[in-house]
Design an enzyme around this catalytic site. Structure first.
Site, PDB file in Angstrom:
ATOM      1  N   SER A 182      -7.519   8.292  -2.488  1.00 37.83           N
ATOM      2  CA  SER A 182      -7.016   8.412  -1.238  1.00 37.83           C
ATOM      3  C   SER A 182      -5.711   7.325  -1.005  1.00 37.83           C
ATOM      4  O   SER A 182      -5.773   6.395  -2.110  1.00 37.83           O
ATOM      5  CB  SER A 182      -8.059   7.723  -0.300  1.00 37.83           C
ATOM      6  OG  SER A 182      -9.062   8.591  -0.056  1.00 37.83           O
ATOM      7  N   ASN A 209     -13.101  -1.118  -8.787  1.00 32.41           N
ATOM      8  CA  ASN A 209     -14.510  -0.229  -9.405  1.00 32.41           C
ATOM      9  C   ASN A 209     -14.114  -0.421 -11.056  1.00 32.41           C
ATOM     10  O   ASN A 209     -14.935  -0.229 -11.706  1.00 32.41           O
ATOM     11  CB  ASN A 209     -14.965   1.108  -9.234  1.00 32.41           C
ATOM     12  CG  ASN A 209     -15.275   0.746  -7.687  1.00 32.41           C
ATOM     13  OD1 ASN A 209     -15.988  -0.301  -7.257  1.00 32.41           O
ATOM     14  ND2 ASN A 209     -15.458   1.949  -6.998  1.00 32.41           N
ATOM     15  N   ALA A 268     -22.543   2.369   1.484  1.00 34.05           N
ATOM     16  CA  ALA A 268     -23.520   1.968   0.835  1.00 34.05           C
ATOM     17  C   ALA A 268     -23.171   0.736  -0.272  1.00 34.05           C
ATOM     18  O   ALA A 268     -22.323   0.853  -1.080  1.00 34.05           O
ATOM     19  CB  ALA A 268     -24.119   2.974  -0.108  1.00 34.05           C
ATOM     20  N   HIS A 285     -17.037   7.186  -7.846  1.00 34.28           N
ATOM     21  CA  HIS A 285     -17.481   5.917  -8.370  1.00 34.28           C
ATOM     22  C   HIS A 285     -16.808   5.586  -9.547  1.00 34.28           C
ATOM     23  O   HIS A 285     -17.602   5.101 -10.575  1.00 34.28           O
ATOM     24  CB  HIS A 285     -19.051   5.910  -8.373  1.00 34.28           C
ATOM     25  CG  HIS A 285     -19.681   5.874  -6.948  1.00 34.28           C
ATOM     26  ND1 HIS A 285     -20.998   6.127  -6.724  1.00 34.28           N
ATOM     27  CD2 HIS A 285     -19.167   5.738  -5.789  1.00 34.28           C
ATOM     28  CE1 HIS A 285     -21.157   6.056  -5.438  1.00 34.28           C
ATOM     29  NE2 HIS A 285     -20.065   5.887  -4.897  1.00 34.28           N
ATOM     30  N   ASN A 338      -3.881   5.422   1.589  1.00 36.92           N
ATOM     31  CA  ASN A 338      -4.005   4.929   2.976  1.00 36.92           C
ATOM     32  C   ASN A 338      -4.155   3.534   3.034  1.00 36.92           C
ATOM     33  O   ASN A 338      -4.759   2.953   2.068  1.00 36.92           O
ATOM     34  CB  ASN A 338      -4.818   5.791   3.869  1.00 36.92           C
ATOM     35  CG  ASN A 338      -6.129   5.593   3.391  1.00 36.92           C
ATOM     36  OD1 ASN A 338      -6.700   6.468   2.555  1.00 36.92           O
ATOM     37  ND2 ASN A 338      -6.970   4.638   3.713  1.00 36.92           N
ATOM     38  N   THR A 345     -19.197   5.805   2.234  1.00 40.07           N
ATOM     39  CA  THR A 345     -20.602   6.047   2.926  1.00 40.07           C
ATOM     40  C   THR A 345     -20.873   4.656   3.155  1.00 40.07           C
ATOM     41  O   THR A 345     -21.858   4.512   4.153  1.00 40.07           O
ATOM     42  CB  THR A 345     -21.704   6.698   1.965  1.00 40.07           C
ATOM     43  OG1 THR A 345     -21.618   5.793   0.943  1.00 40.07           O
ATOM     44  CG2 THR A 345     -21.104   7.993   1.489  1.00 40.07           C
ATOM     45  N   GLU A 361       0.785  -1.225   0.063  1.00 44.51           N
ATOM     46  CA  GLU A 361       0.144  -0.015   0.193  1.00 44.51           C
ATOM     47  C   GLU A 361       0.779   1.207   0.083  1.00 44.51           C
ATOM     48  O   GLU A 361       1.875   1.429   0.817  1.00 44.51           O
ATOM     49  CB  GLU A 361      -0.979  -0.129   1.353  1.00 44.51           C
ATOM     50  CG  GLU A 361      -1.616   1.290   1.379  1.00 44.51           C
ATOM     51  CD  GLU A 361      -2.417   1.674   0.346  1.00 44.51           C
ATOM     52  OE1 GLU A 361      -2.165   2.991  -0.015  1.00 44.51           O
ATOM     53  OE2 GLU A 361      -3.330   0.958  -0.195  1.00 44.51           O
TER      54      GLU A 361
END
Length: 515
Positions: free
Chosen positions: A118, A473, A131, A439, A120, A129, A41
């Site tokens: 991001s 994604n 979802a 997204h 991390n 979120t 990472e």
């Protein structure tokens, strides 16, 4: 799980610690427990356990430090996380994310002005979120025969529930009003319902959000053959004899490069940095970076009308504790996905003599499916470098006439939904800057044939490069409006099972219990 001595060789290298990279580690730990796995990472560890959601950090100052530490190698300025700031023309990123310095839009194109990432341990799953809706109608990938079973498995890995906000005093009322406006003519799967969330309630009532730590699970953390290395930049996938055979990793603490050999390499960076690493490695299939699509986001607010008084014991401790999170699923007839939840506070000033019932201002968001085009892409060249020294992402992106039509329909629909649940707040809906959804999809899309329109096969293995898998994604080939994480984790499960099966065959062929 973290150590600074890099292995010379492992069975599987995973680049990226977000939910899809973590899904590979989890499935391999379960199905191939003898396999050695190294996960790299680029960002630091910002939570305990590693990969946990920062919303679970109780101390606000500690949570803010975790967010800042996730914001990449560039300048870290004030974060913008609300439509009001975007409306004022401020180009900013949400806490825990960072923007491209340039190359996010070009003359004559719409671009993705707030495309964000991001860096991390846990990736965006430390900030999301939670979802996890399922795709419907044309969102579904029809050539993945076991899609529903894969989504079930993704539910398990992410810890998805639908009852986290069942005690919210206004939740059922909001859904009932939305249902009256939406449900006619819909099948059960696409009627208004609770949003499936990667979250659960502890016995003491505290809400816990899932991050990559939940996906990894104890089986991975306790796996002595699994290692997680943070602050480690994968600079190149090694391809020898046409097959992936390892990676070159830079220790960002020392600046030293290390070569790690592997039987399989999984690149699960994100929809921008996965194609970036492939391009930097000389793996450049025709579709690499192409078919990039985002979800245009329309937002509005309403004040709930005629609400019952709150009971003394109603749970109202935080965001969504009053009205929960409701879902209006995508359909081909209505090509957007709706998310309805309360706002922390009214987005407009409210007079002192006109008190607002706590939790009665709800935010409505509609995400629009994109008209997918090959020319919408993230591109790379040798002239532009990012802050890590890799080829910098350059975004080429245009909205089509159909995109504008869908967005206009969404503006009308969101007003109708706002009027169904209460009294609209403000004059009209607002369209967030492109890239706001986070997204991004399609840049390493899967397909059924190596015909130039896809990067990988149905198991996420890159065409023409055996042993190299992509995840995230970006692998999703369809235009979706719903949150994509559940789908991408499901696809990662399929890829991980393929690697586990190949490792098992190798062991059988060599008669060895360990590779």
């Amino acid at each position: 799980m973290s150590a600074r001595r890099y292995p010379a060789s492992v069975d599987v290298v995973i680049v990226g610690s977000g939910p899809t990279g973590s899904a590979y580690a989890r499935i391999l730990s379960e199905r191939a427990p003898d396999a050695t796995i190294a996960m790299f990472e680029v960002g630091p560890t910002v939570s305990n356990p590693p990969g946990a959601h920062v919303k679970n950090i109780a101390d606000p100052a500690e949570r803010a430090r975790a967010q800042v530490a996730s914001e990449g190698p560039g300048e870290r300025g004030e974060k913008v996380a609300n439509p009001g700031a975007a409306r004022a023309g401020v180009r900013g990123a949400r806490p825990g994310t960072f923007l491209l310095d340039d190359g996010f839009a070009f003359d004559g194109e719409d671009g993705l002005p707030v495309v964000a990432m991001s860096s991390n341990v846990g990736g965006m799953a430390a900030h999301w979120t939670g979802a996890c809706p399922r795709p419907n109608d044309s969102e579904r990938i029809t050539f993945v025969p076991d899609l529903d079973e894969l989504l079930d498995e993704a539910d398990r890995l992410l810890g998805v529930t639908t009852d986290a906000f069942d005690a919210a005093p206004f939740g059922a009322i909001v859904r009932e009003r939305l249902s009256t406006a939406v449900d006619e003519g819909r099948v059960d799967a696409t009627k208004v319902q609770r949003m499936p969330l990667a979250a659960h309630r502890r016995d003491d009532g505290r809400l816990v959000w899932s991050g990559s730590d939940v996906v990894l699970g104890e089986v991975t953390r306790e796996n002595p053959r699994f290692s997680l290395f943070d602050e480690s930049l994968a600079v190149r996938v090694i391809v020898e004899g046409g097959r992936a055979s390892g990676v070159v990793v830079r220790d960002l603490r020392s600046g030293e490069d290390h070569t790690v050999s592997a039987r399989f390499v999984v690149v699960a960076a994100d929809a921008l940095r996965t194609p970036q690493l492939l391009w930097a490695s000389g793996v450049r299939p025709e579709a690499l970076g192409r078919y990039l699509n985002d979800q245009a986001q329309i937002v509005f607010a309403a004040r709930l009308r005629d609400m019952p008084p709150l009971d003394a014991d109603d749970p109202t401790a935080g965001l969504a504790e009053y009205s929960g999170v409701s879902w209006v699923p995508f359909t081909d007839d209505m090509p957007f996905h709706g998310q309805i939840m309360q706002l922390d506070a009214s987005p407009i000033p409210v007079a002192e003599d006109d008190p607002v019932l706590p939790g009665s201002i709800v935010g409505l968001g509609l995400f629009c499916a994109k008209d997918v085009q090959a020319d919408d892409r993230v591109a790379f060249d040798d002239a532009h470098r990012d802050a890590y020294g890799l080829p910098a992402p350059r975004i080429h992106y245009r909205l089509t006439a159909r995109d504008h039509e869908v967005m206009e329909r969404a503006r009308h629909e969101i007003v109708r939904l706002a009027e169904a649940v209460g009294d609209p707040v403000g004059d009209r809906p607002f369209t967030l800057p492109l890239g706001s959804s986070l997204h991004y999809q399609g840049s390493t899309r899967m397909g059924v044939a190596d015909d130039g329109t896809s990067v990988c096969d149905v198991d996420s293995e890159v065409w023409g490069v055996p042993g190299l898998f992509v995840a995230g994604n970006g692998v999703i080939p369809t235009a979706t409006a719903c949150n994509p994480t559940l789908t991408s984790v499901g696809l990662a499960v399929r890829g991980a099972r393929k690697i586990a099966a190949l490792l098992s065959r190798e062991r059988v062929a060599t008669g060895s219990a360990s590779v």
